[in-house]
Design a protein around this motif. Structure first.
Motif, PDB file in Angstrom:
ATOM      1  N   GLN A 171      27.410 -11.093 -25.378  1.00  0.00           N
ATOM      2  CA  GLN A 171      28.122 -11.481 -26.601  1.00  0.00           C
ATOM      3  C   GLN A 171      29.391 -12.256 -26.229  1.00  0.00           C
ATOM      4  N   GLY A 172      29.185 -13.476 -25.761  1.00  0.00           N
ATOM      5  CA  GLY A 172      30.315 -14.253 -25.258  1.00  0.00           C
ATOM      6  C   GLY A 172      31.389 -14.496 -26.295  1.00  0.00           C
ATOM      7  N   ASN A 173      31.000 -14.942 -27.478  1.00  0.00           N
ATOM      8  CA  ASN A 173      31.991 -15.225 -28.528  1.00  0.00           C
ATOM      9  C   ASN A 173      32.697 -13.956 -28.980  1.00  0.00           C
ATOM     10  N   GLN A 174      31.921 -12.884 -29.146  1.00  0.00           N
ATOM     11  CA  GLN A 174      32.506 -11.621 -29.581  1.00  0.00           C
ATOM     12  C   GLN A 174      33.472 -11.088 -28.536  1.00  0.00           C
ATOM     13  N   TRP A 175      33.081 -11.158 -27.278  1.00  0.00           N
ATOM     14  CA  TRP A 175      33.969 -10.686 -26.212  1.00  0.00           C
ATOM     15  C   TRP A 175      35.258 -11.494 -26.183  1.00  0.00           C
ATOM     16  N   TYR A 176      35.149 -12.794 -26.390  1.00  0.00           N
ATOM     17  CA  TYR A 176      36.341 -13.646 -26.373  1.00  0.00           C
ATOM     18  C   TYR A 176      37.267 -13.295 -27.535  1.00  0.00           C
ATOM     19  N   GLN A 177      36.700 -13.076 -28.720  1.00  0.00           N
ATOM     20  CA  GLN A 177      37.519 -12.733 -29.882  1.00  0.00           C
ATOM     21  C   GLN A 177      38.196 -11.380 -29.688  1.00  0.00           C
ATOM     22  N   GLU A 178      37.471 -10.410 -29.135  1.00  0.00           N
ATOM     23  CA  GLU A 178      38.064  -9.098 -28.870  1.00  0.00           C
ATOM     24  C   GLU A 178      39.209  -9.215 -27.866  1.00  0.00           C
ATOM     25  N   LYS A 179      39.036 -10.066 -26.867  1.00  0.00           N
ATOM     26  CA  LYS A 179      40.086 -10.269 -25.871  1.00  0.00           C
ATOM     27  C   LYS A 179      41.325 -10.886 -26.515  1.00  0.00           C
ATOM     28  N   GLU A 180      41.112 -11.855 -27.410  1.00  0.00           N
ATOM     29  CA  GLU A 180      42.237 -12.486 -28.091  1.00  0.00           C
ATOM     30  C   GLU A 180      42.997 -11.474 -28.925  1.00  0.00           C
ATOM     31  N   ILE A 181      42.271 -10.583 -29.610  1.00  0.00           N
ATOM     32  CA  ILE A 181      42.915  -9.558 -30.441  1.00  0.00           C
ATOM     33  C   ILE A 181      43.712  -8.599 -29.574  1.00  0.00           C
ATOM     34  N   ARG A 182      43.131  -8.157 -28.444  1.00  0.00           N
ATOM     35  CA  ARG A 182      43.835  -7.241 -27.547  1.00  0.00           C
ATOM     36  C   ARG A 182      45.086  -7.889 -26.985  1.00  0.00           C
ATOM     37  N   ASP A 183      44.987  -9.167 -26.636  1.00  0.00           N
ATOM     38  CA  ASP A 183      46.145  -9.861 -26.067  1.00  0.00           C
ATOM     39  C   ASP A 183      47.264 -10.004 -27.082  1.00  0.00           C
ATOM     40  N   GLU A 184      46.892 -10.151 -28.368  1.00  0.00           N
ATOM     41  CA  GLU A 184      47.910 -10.276 -29.411  1.00  0.00           C
ATOM     42  C   GLU A 184      48.586  -8.941 -29.689  1.00  0.00           C
ATOM     43  N   GLN A 185      47.822  -7.860 -29.552  1.00  0.00           N
ATOM     44  CA  GLN A 185      48.358  -6.533 -29.849  1.00  0.00           C
ATOM     45  C   GLN A 185      49.130  -5.931 -28.688  1.00  0.00           C
ATOM     46  N   SER A 186      48.936  -6.451 -27.497  1.00  0.00           N
ATOM     47  CA  SER A 186      49.597  -5.891 -26.321  1.00  0.00           C
ATOM     48  C   SER A 186      50.068  -7.005 -25.396  1.00  0.00           C
ATOM     49  N   THR A 187      51.169  -6.751 -24.724  1.00  0.00           N
ATOM     50  CA  THR A 187      51.681  -7.734 -23.769  1.00  0.00           C
ATOM     51  C   THR A 187      50.908  -7.684 -22.458  1.00  0.00           C
ATOM     52  N   LYS A 188      50.150  -6.606 -22.275  1.00  0.00           N
ATOM     53  CA  LYS A 188      49.360  -6.457 -21.059  1.00  0.00           C
ATOM     54  C   LYS A 188      48.011  -7.138 -21.223  1.00  0.00           C
ATOM     55  N   LYS A 189      47.660  -8.016 -20.314  1.00  0.00           N
ATOM     56  CA  LYS A 189      46.393  -8.719 -20.356  1.00  0.00           C
ATOM     57  C   LYS A 189      45.292  -7.832 -19.783  1.00  0.00           C
ATOM     58  N   ASN A 190      44.245  -7.648 -20.565  1.00  0.00           N
ATOM     59  CA  ASN A 190      43.116  -6.826 -20.132  1.00  0.00           C
ATOM     60  C   ASN A 190      41.892  -7.700 -19.884  1.00  0.00           C
ATOM     61  N   GLU A 191      41.163  -7.362 -18.861  1.00  0.00           N
ATOM     62  CA  GLU A 191      39.929  -8.076 -18.514  1.00  0.00           C
ATOM     63  C   GLU A 191      38.744  -7.165 -18.778  1.00  0.00           C
ATOM     64  N   ARG A 192      37.691  -7.704 -19.404  1.00  0.00           N
ATOM     65  CA  ARG A 192      36.516  -6.895 -19.707  1.00  0.00           C
ATOM     66  C   ARG A 192      35.808  -6.459 -18.422  1.00  0.00           C
ATOM     67  N   PHE A 193      35.764  -7.327 -17.428  1.00  0.00           N
ATOM     68  CA  PHE A 193      35.098  -7.012 -16.158  1.00  0.00           C
ATOM     69  C   PHE A 193      36.122  -7.124 -15.021  1.00  0.00           C
ATOM     70  N   PRO A 194      36.950  -6.092 -14.849  1.00  0.00           N
ATOM     71  CA  PRO A 194      38.010  -6.172 -13.840  1.00  0.00           C
ATOM     72  C   PRO A 194      37.570  -5.769 -12.430  1.00  0.00           C
ATOM     73  N   TYR A 195      36.309  -5.351 -12.260  1.00  0.00           N
ATOM     74  CA  TYR A 195      35.840  -4.893 -10.963  1.00  0.00           C
ATOM     75  C   TYR A 195      34.656  -5.749 -10.485  1.00  0.00           C
ATOM     76  N   GLN A 196      34.594  -5.946  -9.174  1.00  0.00           N
ATOM     77  CA  GLN A 196      33.457  -6.627  -8.572  1.00  0.00           C
ATOM     78  C   GLN A 196      32.787  -5.690  -7.582  1.00  0.00           C
ATOM     79  N   LEU A 197      31.463  -5.670  -7.607  1.00  0.00           N
ATOM     80  CA  LEU A 197      30.700  -4.797  -6.708  1.00  0.00           C
ATOM     81  C   LEU A 197      30.448  -5.496  -5.377  1.00  0.00           C
ATOM     82  N   PHE A 198      30.581  -4.719  -4.313  1.00  0.00           N
ATOM     83  CA  PHE A 198      30.297  -5.205  -2.968  1.00  0.00           C
ATOM     84  C   PHE A 198      29.371  -4.210  -2.268  1.00  0.00           C
ATOM     85  N   GLY A 199      28.719  -4.684  -1.225  1.00  0.00           N
ATOM     86  CA  GLY A 199      27.867  -3.805  -0.428  1.00  0.00           C
ATOM     87  C   GLY A 199      26.487  -3.586  -0.993  1.00  0.00           C
TER      88      GLY A 199
END
Length: 243
Positions: A171-199
């Motif tokens: 849900q690319g558009n939905q995820w982007y809109q949710e991110k915009e709303i979170r960024d407006e409500q908080s000064t802290k930037k949140n990433e939906r996928f903040p972790y990368q798998l290795f190994g």
């Protein structure tokens, strides 16, 4: 999220096998032609004619199953050989069938490639997470965004869930809109996928070298392959540690 692709050379089992089989068919046909000749031509000259005969003018068509389609339409190699062999009487008659074999070999390779793709996809289904993550025993995660918390991967849960995770639509558009709303409500930037798998490693012979990301809640996995992205969802969180 910026995704950088860095895909190494990888081995595709089925295309490799079909290519070997195609190369085996050509000398068999050449040998049968040689046996029918009144004068047995030299093997190295036959090989040379076949290889030169491969040269052709091709037309590129839209990919089929993500495989480039090139159709040979003009036998350039055959024309080149004709120009040289016609100078001596009987030479072209002896080697012309091998020259044409080289040209038609292009279609043998094309057929092998087209056969390989559905077989490869059947053996290594690209809509199953286990294809991209066959070996996860040494898997770990690394935070790639400041919003990622200090947590670790629960490999035991991953091993239990990997064959049961459902693929869901991205849900690319939905995820982007949710991110915009979170960024407006908080000064802290949140990433939906903040972790990368290795190994992790994909199935041997699949030829896949994906980049795999883990969602902040630990339940979503985003697989970034060279030609598409897939999103899988787990019933349990794959993270453990402090919330």
């Amino acid at each position: 999220m910026n995704i950088n692709y860095n895909f190494d050379f990888s081995f595709q089992l089925v295309p490799f096998i079909t290519s070997i089989l195609a190369w085996c068919v050509i000398p068999i046909i050449a040998y049968r032609i040689m046996k029918k000749q009144q004068v047995m031509p030299k093997a190295w000259k036959v090989l040379f004619c076949v290889l030169v005969g491969l040269f052709s003018f091709t037309i590129n068509f839209p990919p089929m199953w993500d495989t480039p389609i090139k159709i040979s339409i003009l036998p350039l190699g055959v024309w080149i050989l004709y120009a040289f062999l016609k100078r001596k009487e009987g030479r072209w008659k002896t080697y012309r069938r091998f020259a044409w074999l080289g040209f038609w070999a292009n279609f043998i390779f094309l057929a092998a490639a087209l056969i390989a793709v559905p077989v490869q996809n059947a053996i290594y289904p690209k809509n199953e997470l286990s294809t991209y993550m066959s070996n996860v025993e040494n898997a770990s995660i690394r935070s790639i965004h400041p919003s990622g918390k200090k947590r670790v991967l629960d490999t035991d849960t991953l091993l239990k869930q990997i064959h049961n995770m459902n693929q869901e639509k991205i849900q690319g558009n939905q995820w982007y809109q949710e991110k915009e709303i979170r960024d407006e409500q908080s000064t802290k930037k949140n990433e939906r996928f903040p972790y990368q798998l290795f190994g992790t490693t994909s199935k041997w012979g699949s030829g896949l070298k994906p980049i795999i990301y883990l969602e902040a809640d630990g339940k979503g996995i985003l697989v970034s392959a060279p030609q598409k992205q897939l999103y899988f969802r787990s019933n349990e969180s794959l993270l453990k540690g402090e919330e």
